[in-house]
Write a protein that holds these residues in place. Structure first.
Motif, mmCIF file in Angstrom:
data_model
loop_
_atom_site.group_PDB
_atom_site.id
_atom_site.type_symbol
_atom_site.label_atom_id
_atom_site.label_comp_id
_atom_site.label_asym_id
_atom_site.label_seq_id
_atom_site.Cartn_x
_atom_site.Cartn_y
_atom_site.Cartn_z
ATOM 1 N N TYR A 1 0.824 -1.153 0.084
ATOM 2 C CA TYR A 1 0.283 0.165 -0.158
ATOM 3 C C TYR A 1 1.076 1.288 -0.047
ATOM 4 C CZ TYR A 1 -4.328 2.506 1.005
ATOM 5 O OH TYR A 1 -5.662 3.124 1.068
ATOM 6 N N ASP A 2 1.975 1.248 0.875
ATOM 7 C CA ASP A 2 2.959 2.451 0.896
ATOM 8 C C ASP A 2 3.578 2.840 -0.651
ATOM 9 O OD1 ASP A 2 2.186 3.030 3.485
ATOM 10 O OD2 ASP A 2 4.061 1.767 4.241
ATOM 11 N N ALA A 3 3.874 1.842 -1.198
ATOM 12 C CA ALA A 3 4.545 1.928 -2.643
ATOM 13 C C ALA A 3 3.427 2.452 -3.454
ATOM 14 C CB ALA A 3 4.983 0.526 -3.154
ATOM 15 N N PHE A 4 2.129 2.079 -3.540
ATOM 16 C CA PHE A 4 1.146 2.613 -4.311
ATOM 17 C C PHE A 4 1.261 3.972 -4.207
ATOM 18 C CE2 PHE A 4 -3.417 3.860 -4.568
ATOM 19 C CZ PHE A 4 -3.616 3.409 -5.882
ATOM 20 N N TRP A 5 1.159 4.541 -3.084
ATOM 21 C CA TRP A 5 0.854 5.884 -2.402
ATOM 22 C C TRP A 5 2.052 6.672 -2.925
ATOM 23 C CZ3 TRP A 5 -3.586 7.860 -2.874
ATOM 24 C CH2 TRP A 5 -4.819 6.987 -2.653
ATOM 25 N N ASP A 6 3.290 6.028 -2.857
ATOM 26 C CA ASP A 6 4.364 6.690 -3.417
ATOM 27 C C ASP A 6 4.555 6.770 -4.859
ATOM 28 O OD1 ASP A 6 5.594 6.655 -0.766
ATOM 29 O OD2 ASP A 6 6.826 4.707 -1.162
ATOM 30 N N LEU A 7 3.981 6.089 -5.486
ATOM 31 C CA LEU A 7 3.547 6.218 -7.150
ATOM 32 C C LEU A 7 2.871 7.453 -7.327
ATOM 33 C CD1 LEU A 7 2.907 3.005 -8.566
ATOM 34 C CD2 LEU A 7 4.825 4.188 -8.986
ATOM 35 N N VAL A 8 1.670 7.737 -6.493
ATOM 36 C CA VAL A 8 0.801 8.599 -6.606
ATOM 37 C C VAL A 8 1.550 9.967 -6.415
ATOM 38 C CG1 VAL A 8 -1.321 9.717 -5.990
ATOM 39 C CG2 VAL A 8 -1.045 7.205 -6.241
ATOM 40 N N ARG A 9 2.231 10.212 -5.033
ATOM 41 C CA ARG A 9 2.842 11.219 -4.774
ATOM 42 C C ARG A 9 4.197 11.920 -6.040
ATOM 43 N NH1 ARG A 9 1.788 9.081 0.333
ATOM 44 N NH2 ARG A 9 3.440 7.687 0.202
ATOM 45 N N GLY A 10 4.704 10.684 -6.451
ATOM 46 C CA GLY A 10 5.837 10.676 -7.377
ATOM 47 C C GLY A 10 5.088 11.411 -8.757
ATOM 48 N N TYR A 11 3.901 10.951 -9.066
ATOM 49 C CA TYR A 11 3.190 11.356 -10.163
ATOM 50 C C TYR A 11 2.867 13.018 -9.933
ATOM 51 C CZ TYR A 11 -0.962 11.873 -13.485
ATOM 52 O OH TYR A 11 -1.689 12.276 -14.334
ATOM 53 N N ILE A 12 2.486 13.381 -8.706
ATOM 54 C CA ILE A 12 2.105 14.477 -8.408
ATOM 55 C C ILE A 12 3.290 15.472 -8.632
ATOM 56 C CG2 ILE A 12 1.567 16.146 -6.459
ATOM 57 C CD1 ILE A 12 -0.283 13.822 -5.324
ATOM 58 N N GLU A 13 4.260 15.071 -7.975
ATOM 59 C CA GLU A 13 5.617 15.827 -8.195
ATOM 60 C C GLU A 13 6.016 16.116 -9.560
ATOM 61 O OE1 GLU A 13 10.024 15.971 -5.802
ATOM 62 O OE2 GLU A 13 8.824 14.057 -5.798
ATOM 63 N N ARG A 14 6.064 15.019 -10.391
ATOM 64 C CA ARG A 14 6.624 15.033 -11.912
ATOM 65 C C ARG A 14 5.266 16.004 -12.448
ATOM 66 N NH1 ARG A 14 6.460 9.867 -10.819
ATOM 67 N NH2 ARG A 14 4.655 9.266 -12.369
ATOM 68 N N SER A 15 4.216 15.782 -12.287
ATOM 69 C CA SER A 15 3.230 16.926 -13.192
ATOM 70 C C SER A 15 3.260 18.268 -12.701
ATOM 71 C CB SER A 15 1.849 15.999 -12.781
ATOM 72 O OG SER A 15 1.731 14.699 -13.211
ATOM 73 N N ARG A 16 3.599 18.325 -11.367
ATOM 74 C CA ARG A 16 3.638 19.776 -10.862
ATOM 75 C C ARG A 16 4.836 20.445 -11.456
ATOM 76 N NH1 ARG A 16 2.959 19.891 -4.853
ATOM 77 N NH2 ARG A 16 3.057 22.110 -4.991
ATOM 78 N N GLY A 17 5.909 19.701 -11.633
ATOM 79 C CA GLY A 17 7.262 20.289 -12.213
ATOM 80 C C GLY A 17 7.173 20.605 -13.606
ATOM 81 N N ALA A 18 6.287 19.950 -14.449
ATOM 82 C CA ALA A 18 6.278 20.044 -15.749
ATOM 83 C C ALA A 18 5.691 21.275 -16.270
ATOM 84 C CB ALA A 18 5.328 18.936 -16.353
#
Length: 141
Positions: free
Chosen positions: A124-141
């Protein structure tokens, strides 16, 4: 100003985790569902992922797969990089659409197997890490 606008207004001072937590306010301000399409794709995806997670925990995978939002959940999961989770939900969705062609016991058995494979019951933690990473990548784009 709704919860999305407030989170966006804080700019880079909001961590991906804080942003994720802020998006959970969809349940406090449900009218935002009607205007969700005016926001960037990653915001829509995060809200659909939050809703997917809530639905699967409260109602189960079979109800989640039969949801009118199932296709949006699958796409949001794919967009954030949770391809395995998306494939599990896609199979559950296909089962929910199968109708009387499948024996109920066989569908229930496969749904149980799928449920054991979702992130909630695995990493479950790895799943939410993916989501947080997606947010970080998307906001930086």
């Amino acid at each position: 100003m709704n919860f999305i606008d407030r989170a966006l207004a804080q700019g880079e001072s909001v961590t991906p985790d804080d942003f994720l937590q802020a998006m959970a306010d969809i349940y406090k301000e449900p009218r935002v569902w009607r205007e969700l399409d005016r926001y960037p794709q990653y915001i829509q995806d995060v809200i659909y992922i939050i809703d997917y997670d809530t639905e699967v925990q409260m109602e189960g995978l079979d109800a989640c797969a039969a949801s009118p939002h199932a296709e949006q959940y699958i796409q949001a999961l794919l967009n954030c990089g949770a391809a395995a989770e998306a494939e599990i939900l896609k199979r559950a969705w296909e089962l929910s659409l199968s109708g009387p062609d499948y024996e109920d016991e066989a569908v229930d058995a496969e749904m149980d197997i799928l449920y054991q494979q979702i992130a909630l019951n695995q990493d479950y933690d790895a799943f939410w890490d993916l989501v947080r990473g997606y947010i970080e990548r998307s906001r930086g784009a």
